[in-house]
Design a protein around this motif. Structure first.
Motif, mmCIF file in Angstrom:
data_model
loop_
_atom_site.group_PDB
_atom_site.id
_atom_site.type_symbol
_atom_site.label_atom_id
_atom_site.label_comp_id
_atom_site.label_asym_id
_atom_site.label_seq_id
_atom_site.Cartn_x
_atom_site.Cartn_y
_atom_site.Cartn_z
ATOM 1 N N GLY A 260 0.824 -1.201 0.000
ATOM 2 C CA GLY A 260 0.000 0.000 0.000
ATOM 3 C C GLY A 260 0.855 1.247 0.000
ATOM 4 N N ASP A 261 0.187 2.359 0.098
ATOM 5 C CA ASP A 261 0.861 3.653 0.061
ATOM 6 C C ASP A 261 0.574 4.438 1.336
ATOM 7 N N PHE A 262 1.645 4.980 1.906
ATOM 8 C CA PHE A 262 1.523 5.954 2.978
ATOM 9 C C PHE A 262 1.578 7.322 2.323
ATOM 10 N N THR A 263 0.635 8.181 2.667
ATOM 11 C CA THR A 263 0.616 9.541 2.146
ATOM 12 C C THR A 263 0.705 10.514 3.303
ATOM 13 N N ASN A 264 1.711 11.365 3.249
ATOM 14 C CA ASN A 264 1.875 12.424 4.241
ATOM 15 C C ASN A 264 0.967 13.570 3.813
ATOM 16 N N ARG A 265 -0.070 13.825 4.586
ATOM 17 C CA ARG A 265 -1.071 14.818 4.220
ATOM 18 C C ARG A 265 -0.731 16.217 4.707
ATOM 19 N N ARG A 266 0.406 16.352 5.339
ATOM 20 C CA ARG A 266 0.804 17.664 5.878
ATOM 21 C C ARG A 266 1.937 18.254 5.050
ATOM 22 N N SER A 267 1.980 19.567 4.979
ATOM 23 C CA SER A 267 3.047 20.250 4.242
ATOM 24 C C SER A 267 4.152 20.741 5.160
ATOM 25 N N ASP A 268 3.950 20.601 6.483
ATOM 26 C CA ASP A 268 4.919 21.126 7.434
ATOM 27 C C ASP A 268 5.599 20.041 8.263
ATOM 28 N N LEU A 269 5.364 18.748 7.946
ATOM 29 C CA LEU A 269 5.943 17.648 8.718
ATOM 30 C C LEU A 269 6.620 16.645 7.791
ATOM 31 N N THR A 270 7.674 16.023 8.287
ATOM 32 C CA THR A 270 8.318 14.909 7.605
ATOM 33 C C THR A 270 8.198 13.683 8.489
ATOM 34 N N VAL A 271 7.589 12.628 7.955
ATOM 35 C CA VAL A 271 7.508 11.371 8.687
ATOM 36 C C VAL A 271 8.871 10.701 8.550
ATOM 37 N N THR A 272 9.478 10.353 9.674
ATOM 38 C CA THR A 272 10.836 9.816 9.651
ATOM 39 C C THR A 272 10.910 8.319 9.893
ATOM 40 N N LYS A 273 9.874 7.746 10.537
ATOM 41 C CA LYS A 273 9.955 6.335 10.899
ATOM 42 C C LYS A 273 8.568 5.793 11.168
ATOM 43 N N LEU A 274 8.332 4.572 10.720
ATOM 44 C CA LEU A 274 7.126 3.844 11.081
ATOM 45 C C LEU A 274 7.469 2.994 12.290
ATOM 46 N N ASN A 275 6.753 3.183 13.398
ATOM 47 C CA ASN A 275 7.063 2.479 14.647
ATOM 48 C C ASN A 275 6.335 1.154 14.769
ATOM 49 N N SER A 276 5.067 1.123 14.382
ATOM 50 C CA SER A 276 4.286 -0.111 14.472
ATOM 51 C C SER A 276 3.227 -0.102 13.379
ATOM 52 N N PHE A 277 2.772 -1.309 13.000
ATOM 53 C CA PHE A 277 1.744 -1.445 11.974
ATOM 54 C C PHE A 277 0.963 -2.722 12.264
ATOM 55 N N ILE A 278 -0.316 -2.577 12.546
ATOM 56 C CA ILE A 278 -1.205 -3.722 12.788
ATOM 57 C C ILE A 278 -2.350 -3.609 11.790
ATOM 58 N N VAL A 279 -2.587 -4.696 11.074
ATOM 59 C CA VAL A 279 -3.643 -4.678 10.064
ATOM 60 C C VAL A 279 -4.696 -5.731 10.377
ATOM 61 N N LYS A 280 -5.950 -5.364 10.163
ATOM 62 C CA LYS A 280 -7.061 -6.300 10.253
ATOM 63 C C LYS A 280 -7.622 -6.419 8.842
ATOM 64 N N ILE A 281 -7.629 -7.650 8.322
ATOM 65 C CA ILE A 281 -8.118 -7.888 6.963
ATOM 66 C C ILE A 281 -9.389 -8.728 7.059
ATOM 67 N N MET A 282 -10.450 -8.217 6.488
ATOM 68 C CA MET A 282 -11.699 -8.960 6.390
ATOM 69 C C MET A 282 -11.727 -9.600 5.000
ATOM 70 N N PHE A 283 -11.593 -10.923 4.974
ATOM 71 C CA PHE A 283 -11.608 -11.655 3.715
ATOM 72 C C PHE A 283 -13.020 -12.137 3.419
ATOM 73 N N ASN A 284 -13.439 -12.011 2.170
ATOM 74 C CA ASN A 284 -14.689 -12.572 1.680
ATOM 75 C C ASN A 284 -14.329 -13.722 0.756
ATOM 76 N N LYS A 285 -14.915 -14.884 1.006
ATOM 77 C CA LYS A 285 -14.685 -16.049 0.153
ATOM 78 C C LYS A 285 -15.738 -16.096 -0.948
ATOM 79 N N SER A 286 -15.457 -16.873 -1.979
ATOM 80 C CA SER A 286 -16.373 -16.953 -3.115
ATOM 81 C C SER A 286 -17.716 -17.583 -2.743
ATOM 82 N N ASP A 287 -17.768 -18.371 -1.666
ATOM 83 C CA ASP A 287 -19.036 -18.984 -1.237
ATOM 84 C C ASP A 287 -19.865 -18.041 -0.355
#
Length: 134
Positions: free
Chosen positions: A51-78
């Motif tokens: 995926g893409d991280f987008t910095n939405r601010r014009s006055d900040l620089t993101v320097t490091k990602l500290n943590s990332f937790i994702v919840k994925i809801m999968f839909n099956k074909s059935d």
């Protein structure tokens, strides 16, 4: 005299470096750094997400990602659904300049499952610096 000037120069440089380091903040505000998942796939039995991280601010620089937790809801074909929650074993370097984006991939570990579609939710924290204007 030269020793004194060099010592003063080193001291000032160290103090400025400390001020820059201490000026960093940690946040999870998605109004500053936004994530959008673009792809989920299996690679040798391991679930990967891109995926893409987008910095939405014009006055900040993101320097490091500290943590990332994702919840994925999968839909099956059935029509059935199931949920996966995970985080990457390694978090890649992630510097995102003001008003810019960065594409990132994560390996979420072993996974057995199939899906026809997915939806993600994520929680993450990051470190940022306010930009200096000289």
């Amino acid at each position: 005299m030269l020793k004194k000037i060099v010592t003063i120069f080193i001291l000032i440089t160290a103090l400025l470096g400390f001020a820059v380091v201490s000026a960093s903040d940690v946040s999870s505000n998605k109004m500053i750094l936004e994530w959008k998942t673009s792809k989920i796939w299996l690679n040798n039995g391991e679930l990967c997400i891109m995926g893409d991280f987008t910095n939405r601010r014009s006055d900040l620089t993101v320097t490091k990602l500290n943590s990332f937790i994702v919840k994925i809801m999968f839909n099956k074909s059935d029509g059935s659904k199931y949920e996966f929650i995970g985080s990457p074993a390694k978090i890649p370097l992630c510097k995102v300049l003001p008003n810019e984006s960065k594409r990132v991939s994560f390996n979420l570990g072993e996974f057995t499952g199939e899906w026809s579609s997915w939806i993600t939710e994520q929680d993450y924290t990051f470190t940022y610096l306010r930009n200096s204007h000289w």
